[in-house]
Design a protein around this motif. Structure first.
Motif, short mmCIF file in Angstrom:
data_model
loop_
_atom_site.label_atom_id
_atom_site.label_comp_id
_atom_site.label_asym_id
_atom_site.label_seq_id
_atom_site.Cartn_x
_atom_site.Cartn_y
_atom_site.Cartn_z
N ALA A 101 30.03 41.93 36.63
CA ALA A 101 31.52 41.21 36.55
C ALA A 101 31.39 41.35 38.62
N ARG A 102 30.53 41.87 38.82
CA ARG A 102 30.50 41.86 40.75
C ARG A 102 29.41 41.35 41.28
N ARG A 103 28.79 40.67 40.07
CA ARG A 103 26.98 39.89 40.26
C ARG A 103 27.40 38.71 39.27
N ALA A 104 28.22 38.75 38.78
CA ALA A 104 28.95 36.96 38.36
C ALA A 104 29.42 36.74 38.95
N ALA A 105 30.11 37.45 39.82
CA ALA A 105 31.16 36.55 41.06
C ALA A 105 30.70 36.67 42.14
N ALA A 106 29.51 36.78 43.19
CA ALA A 106 28.25 37.04 44.09
C ALA A 106 29.25 35.47 44.75
N PHE A 138 41.50 44.69 33.08
CA PHE A 138 41.50 44.28 34.02
C PHE A 138 40.45 44.15 34.45
N ILE A 139 38.94 44.43 34.64
CA ILE A 139 37.99 43.89 35.00
C ILE A 139 37.59 42.61 34.49
N LEU A 140 37.74 42.53 32.73
CA LEU A 140 37.56 41.02 32.50
C LEU A 140 38.80 39.72 33.16
N ASP A 141 39.95 40.42 33.14
CA ASP A 141 40.33 39.51 33.88
C ASP A 141 40.89 39.29 34.82
N HIS A 142 39.72 39.89 35.58
CA HIS A 142 39.59 39.61 37.60
C HIS A 142 37.93 39.28 37.30
N ALA A 143 37.23 38.72 36.89
CA ALA A 143 35.69 38.61 36.93
C ALA A 143 35.82 37.54 36.37
N ARG A 144 36.64 36.12 36.15
CA ARG A 144 36.31 34.34 36.28
C ARG A 144 37.50 33.81 36.45
N ASP A 145 36.91 32.90 36.99
CA ASP A 145 38.31 31.81 37.51
C ASP A 145 39.45 30.90 36.34
N LEU A 146 40.39 31.71 36.39
CA LEU A 146 41.14 30.93 35.62
C LEU A 146 42.03 29.38 35.66
N GLY A 147 41.21 28.91 36.07
CA GLY A 147 42.09 27.50 36.45
C GLY A 147 41.76 26.25 35.01
N ASP A 148 40.99 26.70 34.54
CA ASP A 148 40.53 26.12 33.29
C ASP A 148 40.46 26.33 32.50
N ALA A 149 41.14 27.31 32.40
CA ALA A 149 41.89 28.82 31.11
C ALA A 149 42.15 28.09 30.36
N PRO A 150 42.84 28.01 28.92
CA PRO A 150 44.28 27.02 28.69
C PRO A 150 45.61 28.32 28.53
N ASP A 151 46.85 27.29 28.77
CA ASP A 151 47.74 28.00 28.57
C ASP A 151 47.82 29.53 27.59
N SER A 170 46.43 33.27 44.23
CA SER A 170 45.51 31.38 43.02
C SER A 170 45.25 31.65 41.38
N LEU A 171 44.96 31.39 40.44
CA LEU A 171 44.20 31.35 39.67
C LEU A 171 42.67 31.67 39.33
N ALA A 172 42.12 31.02 41.20
CA ALA A 172 40.51 31.24 41.28
C ALA A 172 40.16 33.40 40.85
N CYS A 173 39.13 33.18 40.68
CA CYS A 173 37.98 34.68 40.30
C CYS A 173 38.67 35.14 41.70
N PRO A 174 39.41 36.44 41.69
CA PRO A 174 39.39 37.40 42.67
C PRO A 174 38.14 37.42 43.71
N ALA A 175 38.00 37.55 44.55
CA ALA A 175 36.48 37.68 45.74
C ALA A 175 36.26 39.81 45.68
N PRO A 176 34.93 39.87 44.48
CA PRO A 176 34.58 40.98 44.39
C PRO A 176 34.78 42.04 45.22
N SER A 177 34.46 42.17 46.13
CA SER A 177 35.43 42.97 47.28
C SER A 177 36.73 43.80 46.88
N THR A 178 38.20 42.48 46.72
CA THR A 178 39.03 42.79 45.99
C THR A 178 39.18 43.46 44.86
#
Length: 351
Positions: free
Chosen positions: A143-148, A70-83, A102-110
């Motif tokens: 994840a929080r730090r990477a998506a700050a 769950f953390i890994l799926d929400h810790a990166r922008d998925l727009g550039d991820a392969p199909d 969207s496929l964008a990385c959610p805000a850390p607060s979310t």
């Protein structure tokens, strides 16, 4: 009795049915309504995520592997991820269901809020949560730090006194105008009230015993985001704001029940209370009538505008906080800092 939702206490064989019902009722009464709604939304989300990701329902307790996924799926922008990326495929399912924007990385607060809810569900069931394990805690911190990202303001602009006057100038003589004037003035002058605080007010929460002699109205909030039931101090409303509130009470014939109510197209006051979303619509409507863009400010602009104006007028921050009911000095100080830095003589050193 039906099985309690995961955000309510699980049934226990040690309790009688009456005690179990009483415990469930205690959780409902002891949890703010906004928190219960957030729990429900988060439960829907995590349930849908696991079904889309693993084809399985939630487990109680949940596994550490699921928590990490769950953390890994929400810790990166998925727009550039392969199909064929499973995280992207899962996100697309959630987007199609209207649960993700969207496929964008959610805000850390979310991410933090959803994890906090999931963790709370485990505690309510008296279960060990996978989010408390060292590895998951560390992944969550990374994840929080990477998506700050810089925090986005809740309102594009503060509704300072000048802006408020423009909005009030659009309120003329109808019952709707009287109501909106009272909402705007109470929401601003009583310290910058939140939407839920405004719509939660009852006629019985307003004392007008001193209005005829001193022009003062007193407000008793049941609770706020930062204060518990019975611990919220009374708030004062003076001058024009108190007059606008009294005028609305008289025009709307509010003798009891919800203080602020919907008004029909025939300008008739209805019996039910306004919803928090109605405050958003009122602010947007008044901005448009005042010739300002609808997205110029949100209802939170009443709160940020009150504190910003207090700073501009030189009011001590402690005095402003007694009305705004900010629990954190650091949070309230941000509004004062924005004003102070513009007046700082060091900003003019170059001339």
């Amino acid at each position: 009795m039906t099985t309690p939702a995961p955000y309510l206490p699980a049934t226990s064989p040690a309790l009688s049915q009456a005690d179990q019902d009483a415990l469930t009722d205690l959780y409902v009464r002891g949890t703010p309504a906004n928190t219960l709604r957030a729990y429900e939304r988060d439960l829907i989300y995590v349930t849908a995520w696991k079904m889309a990701r693993f084809g399985a329902a939630l487990d109680w307790p949940e596994s550490e592997a699921t928590a990490l996924a769950f953390i890994l799926d929400h810790a990166r922008d998925l727009g550039d991820a392969p199909d064929e990326d499973i995280a992207r495929q899962t996100a697309e399912v959630l987007i199609a269901r209207g649960l993700r924007k969207s496929l964008a990385c959610p805000a850390p607060s979310t991410l933090d809020r959803r994890i906090a809810s999931w963790l709370a569900f485990h505690r309510m069931k008296n279960l060990t949560s996978p989010f408390d394990t060292p590895r998951v805690k560390q992944a969550r911190a990374k994840a929080r730090r990477a998506a700050a990202r810089p925090p986005a303001p809740k309102s594009a602009h503060p509704i300072t006194r000048g802006v408020l006057e423009k909005l009030l100038a659009t309120c003329h003589g109808s019952r709707r105008d009287c109501r909106d004037r009272a909402i705007l003035m109470l929401g601003w002058a009583s310290g910058g009230r939140r939407r839920s605080e405004i719509t939660g007010l009852m006629r019985e929460d307003v004392s007008l015993k001193e209005f005829d002699t001193s022009g003062v109205a007193w407000l008793s909030l049941l609770e706020t985001k930062t204060t518990a039931k019975g611990e919220t101090p009374r708030l004062i409303l003076k001058g024009r704001a108190a007059q606008a509130l009294v005028h609305w009470i008289e025009v709307g014939e509010i003798t009891g029940g919800p203080l602020f109510r919907p008004i029909s197209k025939a300008d008739r006051v209805l019996k039910r209370r306004l919803t928090p979303d109605a405050i958003y619509q009122i602010v947007k409507h008044r901005l448009r009538l005042a010739g300002l863009p609808e997205d110029f400010a949100s209802p939170h602009g009443l709160r940020s505008g009150f504190l910003t104006q207090a700073a501009l007028d030189g009011a001590p921050i402690q005095a402003a906080m007694r009305l705004s009911l900010h629990r954190s000095m650091a949070q309230a100080q941000k509004y004062y800092d924005d004003v102070d830095i513009s007046e700082n003589p060091a900003t003019d050193l170059l001339g």
